[in-house]
Motif scaffolding. Structure first.
Motif, PDB file in Angstrom:
ATOM      1  N   ASP A   1       2.644   2.222  -3.337  1.00 17.49           N
ATOM      2  CA  ASP A   1       1.776   2.770  -4.379  1.00 17.49           C
ATOM      3  C   ASP A   1       1.499   4.261  -4.171  1.00 17.49           C
ATOM      4  O   ASP A   1       0.776   4.859  -4.973  1.00 17.49           O
ATOM      5  CB  ASP A   1       0.448   2.006  -4.415  1.00 17.49           C
ATOM      6  N   GLN A   2       2.046   4.856  -3.106  1.00 18.89           N
ATOM      7  CA  GLN A   2       1.796   6.267  -2.831  1.00 18.89           C
ATOM      8  C   GLN A   2       2.613   7.161  -3.769  1.00 18.89           C
ATOM      9  O   GLN A   2       3.664   6.763  -4.301  1.00 18.89           O
ATOM     10  CB  GLN A   2       2.145   6.589  -1.374  1.00 18.89           C
TER      11      GLN A   2
ATOM     12  N   ASP B   1       0.828  -1.212   0.000  1.00 16.48           N
ATOM     13  CA  ASP B   1       0.000   0.000   0.000  1.00 16.48           C
ATOM     14  C   ASP B   1       0.857   1.255   0.000  1.00 16.48           C
ATOM     15  O   ASP B   1       0.549   2.242  -0.681  1.00 16.48           O
ATOM     16  CB  ASP B   1      -0.922  -0.001   1.221  1.00 16.48           C
ATOM     17  N   THR B   2       1.937   1.239   0.767  1.00 19.55           N
ATOM     18  CA  THR B   2       2.807   2.412   0.856  1.00 19.55           C
ATOM     19  C   THR B   2       3.573   2.631  -0.439  1.00 19.55           C
ATOM     20  O   THR B   2       3.755   3.780  -0.882  1.00 19.55           O
ATOM     21  CB  THR B   2       3.795   2.243   2.027  1.00 19.55           C
TER      22      THR B   2
END
Length: 316
Positions: A208-209, A205-206
């Motif tokens: 993809d930031q 998730d991180t």
């Protein structure tokens, strides 16, 4: 921040109060009289009554509950029905096994989970990612007591590298750590599997930031991006899981301690149940509940300090 801490302390106190009531009432509802159990079937009624008075079993439930809680607040956990010694002494003798065992298992969990989770996230949807996720799924599915018996059969019985059980004491630290190694591995495997999967998901998730893409566009290598930026920002769910895992490792090692015949708190609770030593069971259980709630409180403070957004949210 101080307002948030005070609210958490109040919540912690209320949780401990509710837990003490539940533990006391449930154990008092267990059928059978500890005094009659200790004296046997042929004991005279007046002898049983005298022993009940000596053990503090006379009086109403509320009176005994208040006496028990009041004693715990002052550090007096009562006297064991079976061993006839203060419960606090029994706990002190056993915590030197359970505490290091939990810490050892947590260290092994981190050593296994962090590299596995980082590698799986950095190479997602590749062979290494699939392999790590497969092993972690196996680690979650395999019961730790069954894995413990496999460890004993292979490393203790077949290879003879470790003892099959027992604890030599801390007078010989090397032998003590060696005696805790197999139990710690058995406890760490499922926890490392869970933590690796959580870390992988948080890192993906991180990664993809937008700020990660910006760092990569500026020429930062994928490895440096993961370690310098993504890993720190993925720490919040990992800290939460770590707190829960340490609580489980401290309070949930009853089966493992019995498999390896370790004189820890888990084995003490098991012996107290089989011997109807209710004061030992309820006092040690309450102590473990306090440890779980205290660790959870510490984790909440830790990830509030780690994430400025949570500090700002608690201040509003």
């Amino acid at each position: 921040m101080m307002h948030m801490i005070l609210l958490r302390l109040l919540s912690m106190t209320l949780s401990l109060l509710v837990a003490s009531v539940v533990i006391f009432v449930m154990l008092q509802a267990v059928p059978g009289d500890p005094a009659a159990f200790m004296l046997g079937l042929n004991a005279q009624p007046d002898t049983v009554a005298a022993l009940r008075t000596e053990l503090g079993l006379e009086g109403g439930l509320i009176q005994r509950y208040v006496a028990w809680v009041g004693g715990m607040v002052t550090g007096d956990f009562g006297t064991s029905y079976t061993y006839r010694v203060p419960v606090a002494g029994l706990v002190a003798d056993r915590i030197v096994v359970s505490g290091p065992l939990a810490a050892y298992a947590l260290i092994l969990t981190l050593i296994i989970a962090i590299p596995a989770g980082v590698l799986a996230a950095a190479r997602r949807n590749r062979v290494s990612d699939w392999g790590i996720m497969g092993f972690t799924q196996l680690g979650i599915a395999v019961p730790n007591f069954w894995f413990a018996m496999l460890l004993v059969a292979f490393f203790a019985v077949y290879l003879g590298w470790f003892s099959a059980g027992g604890f030599p004491g801390w007078s010989t630290p090397v032998q003590a750590i060696k005696a805790l190694t197999l139990p710690a591995i058995a406890l760490a495997l499922p926890q490392a599997s869970i933590l690796a999967r959580v870390l992988r998901g948080a890192l993906i998730d991180t990664l993809d930031q937008d700020y990660i893409r910006t760092a990569r566009a500026k020429g930062l290598s994928r490895r440096a991006t993961v370690i310098r930026h993504a890993l720190r920002n993925a720490a919040i769910p990992v800290l939460t899981i770590l707190g829960l895992q340490f609580s489980f490792l401290l309070a949930g090692a009853i089966i493992i301690e019995n498999v390896f015949f370790l004189p820890g708190l888990g084995r003490l609770i098991f012996q107290g149940i089989t011997q109807r030593d209710l004061i030992v069971v309820q006092s040690v259980t309450m102590l473990l509940v306090f440890a779980v709630i205290a660790v959870t409180f510490a984790v909440e403070i830790a990830y509030t300090l780690a994430d400025p957004r949570l500090r700002r949210r608690s201040a509003t």
